[in-house]
Design a protein around this motif. Structure first.
Motif, PDB file in Angstrom:
ATOM      1  N   THR A   1       0.841  -1.197   0.000  1.00 19.75           N
ATOM      2  CA  THR A   1       0.000   0.000   0.000  1.00 19.75           C
ATOM      3  C   THR A   1       0.870   1.238   0.000  1.00 19.75           C
ATOM      4  O   THR A   1       2.064   1.186   0.351  1.00 19.75           O
ATOM      5  CB  THR A   1      -0.915   0.014   1.241  1.00 19.75           C
ATOM      6  N   ALA A   2       0.303   2.353  -0.388  1.00 13.67           N
ATOM      7  CA  ALA A   2       1.051   3.613  -0.434  1.00 13.67           C
ATOM      8  C   ALA A   2       1.362   4.088   0.981  1.00 13.67           C
ATOM      9  O   ALA A   2       0.586   3.839   1.920  1.00 13.67           O
ATOM     10  CB  ALA A   2       0.236   4.667  -1.180  1.00 13.67           C
ATOM     11  N   PRO A   3       2.466   4.774   1.175  1.00 10.89           N
ATOM     12  CA  PRO A   3       2.797   5.307   2.500  1.00 10.89           C
ATOM     13  C   PRO A   3       1.744   6.317   2.961  1.00 10.89           C
ATOM     14  O   PRO A   3       1.085   6.971   2.144  1.00 10.89           O
ATOM     15  CB  PRO A   3       4.153   5.986   2.280  1.00 10.89           C
ATOM     16  N   LEU A   4       1.613   6.465   4.262  1.00 11.97           N
ATOM     17  CA  LEU A   4       0.686   7.448   4.827  1.00 11.97           C
ATOM     18  C   LEU A   4       1.196   8.859   4.554  1.00 11.97           C
ATOM     19  O   LEU A   4       2.382   9.051   4.268  1.00 11.97           O
ATOM     20  CB  LEU A   4       0.540   7.220   6.333  1.00 11.97           C
TER      21      LEU A   4
ATOM     22  N   ILE B   1      -4.677   2.504   0.284  1.00  4.14           N
ATOM     23  CA  ILE B   1      -4.759   2.743  -1.152  1.00  4.14           C
ATOM     24  C   ILE B   1      -3.647   1.970  -1.875  1.00  4.14           C
ATOM     25  O   ILE B   1      -2.635   1.603  -1.264  1.00  4.14           O
ATOM     26  CB  ILE B   1      -4.672   4.247  -1.467  1.00  4.14           C
ATOM     27  N   PRO B   2      -3.827   1.706  -3.171  1.00  4.68           N
ATOM     28  CA  PRO B   2      -2.803   0.954  -3.915  1.00  4.68           C
ATOM     29  C   PRO B   2      -1.428   1.610  -3.830  1.00  4.68           C
ATOM     30  O   PRO B   2      -1.304   2.826  -3.647  1.00  4.68           O
ATOM     31  CB  PRO B   2      -3.345   0.964  -5.349  1.00  4.68           C
ATOM     32  N   ALA B   3      -0.402   0.800  -4.010  1.00  6.53           N
ATOM     33  CA  ALA B   3       0.970   1.279  -3.837  1.00  6.53           C
ATOM     34  C   ALA B   3       1.354   2.340  -4.857  1.00  6.53           C
ATOM     35  O   ALA B   3       2.237   3.180  -4.588  1.00  6.53           O
ATOM     36  CB  ALA B   3       1.940   0.095  -3.911  1.00  6.53           C
ATOM     37  N   ASP B   4       0.727   2.313  -6.064  1.00  2.52           N
ATOM     38  CA  ASP B   4       1.083   3.318  -7.077  1.00  2.52           C
ATOM     39  C   ASP B   4       0.273   4.611  -6.917  1.00  2.52           C
ATOM     40  O   ASP B   4       0.387   5.527  -7.731  1.00  2.52           O
ATOM     41  CB  ASP B   4       0.924   2.752  -8.489  1.00  2.52           C
ATOM     42  N   TRP B   5      -0.566   4.691  -5.894  1.00  8.17           N
ATOM     43  CA  TRP B   5      -1.223   5.944  -5.536  1.00  8.17           C
ATOM     44  C   TRP B   5      -0.327   6.672  -4.520  1.00  8.17           C
ATOM     45  O   TRP B   5       0.722   6.160  -4.118  1.00  8.17           O
ATOM     46  CB  TRP B   5      -2.582   5.689  -4.904  1.00  8.17           C
TER      47      TRP B   5
END
Length: 508
Positions: free
Chosen positions: A205-208, A222-226
């Motif tokens: 997942t995407a970093p906070l 959210i997805p990692a590429d977001w």
């Protein structure tokens, strides 16, 4: 203008029921409240059977006020503010002075028939209200209000049949309301595009977002590429203009339209009433809205914080007030619609990060600049927006169908009441005792129950009467007066009703 069915008669509410109202014990007398006596106010009434009240009073409070016991089965009707609001006393109860009560004379009037008749007359009663800020009607108006009176046996049949139809209609309306609530829930889920596309715990997942002075709870994975961004990092966020009453009379200032909290709704803009404001020309240029700006409410009720939508240049040269924030996204980082959908889906974030005073909630510009924003890849944003729009359009169509169904149900409810109160819901029975006969008989009985008038004594006789005899005589008169008031009898009917009521019932 139509007439009444065979066996019916026009009467007045004061002729077929005993009327009264309540009172309020002194508010600062603590020993008057918190007892065992139910004490109803208009807020306790909901057009149903009243079985409990939010407040109670004591015997002392009852004795020290105009409140009085009302028997079970009496009809309660609001006279102030919410004129015509009803309840049926399901328990012996007392009320405040804003509520009138009617105890029907059982020989001539079915209590539930009276209830449904009063329900049918609500709009007329409201139109009869007097006063300024808070409209009201008096007992005098109620007592003089005309009522079409069927034979008592027919009243029972009308009530039974009417309530059978209305119970089925109630169930249908309940289904529609449940579906309306489901549609709204689904619409909120669709608009919350980040949560709808969250990835499971076993996927990256995407970093906070970066640390900030805000409470960011339960952000979706959210997805990692977001990416997670703060609103102030991807958009220019500014507050609006504060209205200065003194400047509104200055003809040298520029007058421009400006948007208020009421104009900025959740997912749409209400531009039916846009007011104008005078501001310096420089300020007007600084705050002038551009197509693509996202408007978000800064203050108002707690549920209004953060709600908003996208400006499309609907009103030329419009600006916004200080309780409405404007976010202008930098470049093509994020589609304005996605920003608005996310803000509208972040009610919980606004609630925990906003401030609540006695009457209003608000959130600071500093806080709102730190709103966490999910940013999908640029190539996915338009597709996400199209999916949201298609799904919301489908839900909007379903919602429209539900609203049409509810309007039809309301129309059918009115039609049922009209049929019931004009003798067209159940058949007449020639064997029923006509209302005119019944009213005439009980009027005769009431006349017979009245004591014969005594000749006035001479002045000499009055002087000769002892104080004890005078007191006894007064007591007997008072006792007879109470007996006459409480007797469940009605005078002869009034045959010519108010034109407005007759038109309401028969002119279709």
């Amino acid at each position: 203008m139509g007439g009444l069915p065979e066996g019916w008669a026009w009467s007045r509410l004061g002729d077929v029921a005993q009327w009264g109202s309540g009172g309020t014990p002194k508010a600062k007398a603590a020993d008057y409240y918190g007892g065992t006596i139910p004490w109803a106010v208009i807020g306790d009434m909901d057009d149903e059977v009243l079985r409990e009240t939010a407040q109670t009073i004591t015997d002392a409070g009852l004795a020290a006020s105009s409140a009085k016991w009302i028997p079970e089965g009496a009809i309660l009707i609001a006279m102030y503010g919410s004129i015509g609001k009803l309840a049926i006393a399901g328990i012996p109860v007392t009320t405040n002075q804003a509520i009138a009560h009617a105890v029907p004379f059982c020989e001539v009037l079915d209590a539930k028939y009276l209830f449904w008749y009063l329900r049918s007359q609500r709009s007329r009663l409201i139109s009869s209200g007097k006063g300024g800020t808070q409209q009201n009607i008096s007992q005098s108006v109620l007592k003089q209000w005309p009522i079409p009176l069927p034979p008592l046996a027919e009243q029972h049949r009308i009530v039974e049949t009417l309530e059978e139809h209305l119970s089925r209609l109630d169930m249908a309306e309940q289904v529609l309301r449940v579906n309306r609530a489901r549609i709204r829930t689904l619409a909120a889920r669709v608009a919350n595009f980040a949560a709808a596309r969250a990835v499971p715990a076993n996927q990256p997942t995407a970093p906070l977002p970066r640390e900030a002075d805000t409470i960011d709870r339960n952000l979706p994975r959210i997805p990692a590429d977001w990416s997670w961004e703060r609103l102030g990092d991807i958009a220019e966020v500014v507050g609006g203009v504060t209205k200065d009453k003194k400047k509104q009379l200055d003809p040298d200032l520029t007058e421009v339209p400006y948007l208020r909290v009421a104009n900025v709704q959740r997912g749409w803009l209400d531009l039916s009433h846009v007011t104008a404001i005078r501001v310096p020309d420089k300020k007007a240029k600084e705050l002038r809205l551009k197509t693509g700006d996202v408007l978000m409410n800064e203050g108002g009720d707690r549920d209004k914080l953060g709600r908003g939508w996208v400006w499309r240049g609907e009103v030329k040269d419009a600006i916004h007030q200080n309780h409405v924030f404007r976010a202008r996204v930098h470049g093509d980082i994020l589609l304005p619609e996605l920003l608005a959908y996310h803000a509208n889906s972040s009610a919980r974030w606004f609630e925990v990060n906003g401030k609540q005073t006695t009457n209003l909630a608000s959130i600071s510009l500093k806080k709102i600049r730190n709103l966490p924003i999910p940013v999908p890849p640029a190539g996915e944003q338009l597709e996400i927006l199209q999916q949201i729009s298609e799904q919301l359009d489908g839900l909007a169509r379903a919602g429209t169908a539900v609203e049409v169904g509810l309007k039809r149900a309301a129309t059918l409810r009115s039609a049922l009441l009209r049929k019931a109160l004009t003798g067209n819901l159940v058949p007449q029975d020639p064997a029923d005792e006509p209302a005119t006969t019944l009213l005439a008989r009980i009027a005769s009985e009431r006349d017979a129950a009245k004591p014969a008038r005594r000749a006035k004594p001479s002045r000499e006789g009055a002087r000769a009467s002892s104080p004890r005899k005078t007191a006894v005589s007064r007591g007997r008169v008072a006792a007879r007066a109470v007996t006459n008031v409480m007797a469940p009898l009605a005078p002869a009917p009034t045959h010519f009703p108010a034109t407005s009521v007759q038109q309401e019932l028969f002119d279709q």
